[in-house]
Design a protein around this motif. Structure first.
Motif, PDB file in Angstrom:
ATOM      1  N   ALA A 153      19.751 -34.452   5.015  1.00 27.65           N
ATOM      2  CA  ALA A 153      20.833 -34.779   4.077  1.00 27.65           C
ATOM      3  C   ALA A 153      21.032 -33.651   3.067  1.00 27.65           C
ATOM      4  N   LEU A 154      19.938 -33.112   2.539  1.00 26.98           N
ATOM      5  CA  LEU A 154      20.061 -32.038   1.544  1.00 26.98           C
ATOM      6  C   LEU A 154      20.648 -30.769   2.169  1.00 26.98           C
ATOM      7  N   ALA A 211      11.288 -40.498   6.893  1.00 31.41           N
ATOM      8  CA  ALA A 211      11.735 -40.386   5.496  1.00 31.41           C
ATOM      9  C   ALA A 211      11.943 -38.925   5.108  1.00 31.41           C
ATOM     10  N   TYR A 212      10.986 -38.060   5.456  1.00 26.59           N
ATOM     11  CA  TYR A 212      11.112 -36.638   5.107  1.00 26.59           C
ATOM     12  C   TYR A 212      12.253 -35.984   5.883  1.00 26.59           C
ATOM     13  N   TYR A 263      24.415 -31.370   2.935  1.00 30.01           N
ATOM     14  CA  TYR A 263      25.228 -31.352   1.709  1.00 30.01           C
ATOM     15  C   TYR A 263      25.400 -29.915   1.197  1.00 30.01           C
ATOM     16  N   THR A 264      24.315 -29.125   1.252  1.00 34.54           N
ATOM     17  CA  THR A 264      24.402 -27.723   0.813  1.00 34.54           C
ATOM     18  C   THR A 264      25.440 -26.982   1.661  1.00 34.54           C
ATOM     19  N   ILE A 293      15.053 -37.388   7.124  1.00 32.76           N
ATOM     20  CA  ILE A 293      16.360 -37.827   6.596  1.00 32.76           C
ATOM     21  C   ILE A 293      16.669 -37.087   5.293  1.00 32.76           C
ATOM     22  N   THR A 294      15.659 -36.975   4.432  1.00 31.42           N
ATOM     23  CA  THR A 294      15.853 -36.289   3.147  1.00 31.42           C
ATOM     24  C   THR A 294      16.225 -34.820   3.385  1.00 31.42           C
TER      25      THR A 294
END
Lengths: 221, 40
Positions: free
Chosen positions: B22-23, B15-16, B26-27, B18-19
């Motif tokens: 993804a962040l 979970a951590y 995207y940045t 993937i988060t």
């Protein structure tokens, strides 16, 4: 050009690193879910900020329809994309948390279904914006579609209260043990700062494209 | 059966990760698109 989004990016990263470190290594295990509950420190802040960005998209859509100012259309484009990113993250984190606690990756429960509906609605609006070349039509259609899709947000929020849901009721610092407060709050502010930075940076990209589209063609000398 | 979940760190790490990924992606995509726009 303003340095605010870059400062927010750094602040957001610092808050997320501090909150995640505290959530992973300092906060105690939850009584029944054990270590798996640590997913809450990223899942809940993502959910709060996803709801905020959906509300901001709604405000941008309404503001564009009232003012016809393309500044709001650029902000709408940015918030639609950021809301879609946060919704995808929310579904992934939720699925990963659901497997060890519910025994399934996904369930057509009211909360999960209503989030999925809004995710696909926003994906559709993002796709619509890419297919329509005419700026006024694109802005009006996507504003109207955003307003219609946003009707789902109160359903998402109240779904766990209105229906018998597998998903637990909303978590907040008042509903969890005080030892869980710091990682939850630090990650919530981290996600908030990143979300604002993302919207500002993405709005600039959208505004630059709109400027090129709306500007009259240059005449030959 | 006690009703208590044991282990599960692999889910937490997933979970951590993937988060975080993804962040970061995207940045980077925002900076890339922004630079691409300025070059035109």
């Amino acid at each position: 050009m303003s340095k605010v989004p870059y400062i927010l990016l750094v602040l957001g990263a610092v808050c997320l690193v501090a909150g995640s470190a505290a959530g992973l290594f300092y906060a105690p295990k939850e009584q029944y879910m054990g270590d798996v509950q640590r997913i809450m420190y990223v899942h809940v802040p993502t959910a709060w900020n996803w709801m905020l960005v959906v509300i901001y998209a709604l405000i941008c859509a309404i503001a564009f329809l009232f003012t016809s100012n393309y500044k709001w259309d650029a902000r709408l484009e940015a918030s639609l994309e950021v809301a879609t990113l946060f919704a995808i993250l929310l579904c992934c984190q939720g699925s990963i948390w659901a497997k060890p606690t519910w025994g399934v990756w996904w369930d057509w429960d009211p909360r999960l279904t209503s989030v999925a509906v809004l995710l696909f609605a926003f994906l559709g609006i993002v796709a619509l914006r890419n297919f329509v070349d005419d700026p006024p039509r694109r802005a009006i259609w996507s504003s109207v579609a955003t307003i219609i899709a946003s009707v789902d947000l109160p359903i998402v929020y109240y779904s766990v209260k209105w229906w018998n849901s597998l998903h637990q009721q909303q978590s907040s610092p008042s509903t969890v043990s005080s030892q869980f407060h710091f990682p939850l709050r630090a990650n919530a502010f981290g996600m908030l700062f990143l979300m604002i930075a993302f919207i500002m940076l993405r709005s600039r990209i959208a505004a630059a494209r709109l400027e090129n589209e709306i500007a009259p063609p240059l005449e030959a000398a | 059966m006690t009703g208590v979940i044991t282990g599960g760190w692999n889910f937490v790490v997933a979970a951590y990760s993937i988060t975080g990924v993804a962040l970061i992606v995207y940045t980077v995509s925002l900076f890339t698109r922004s630079r691409h726009d300025h070059s035109h």
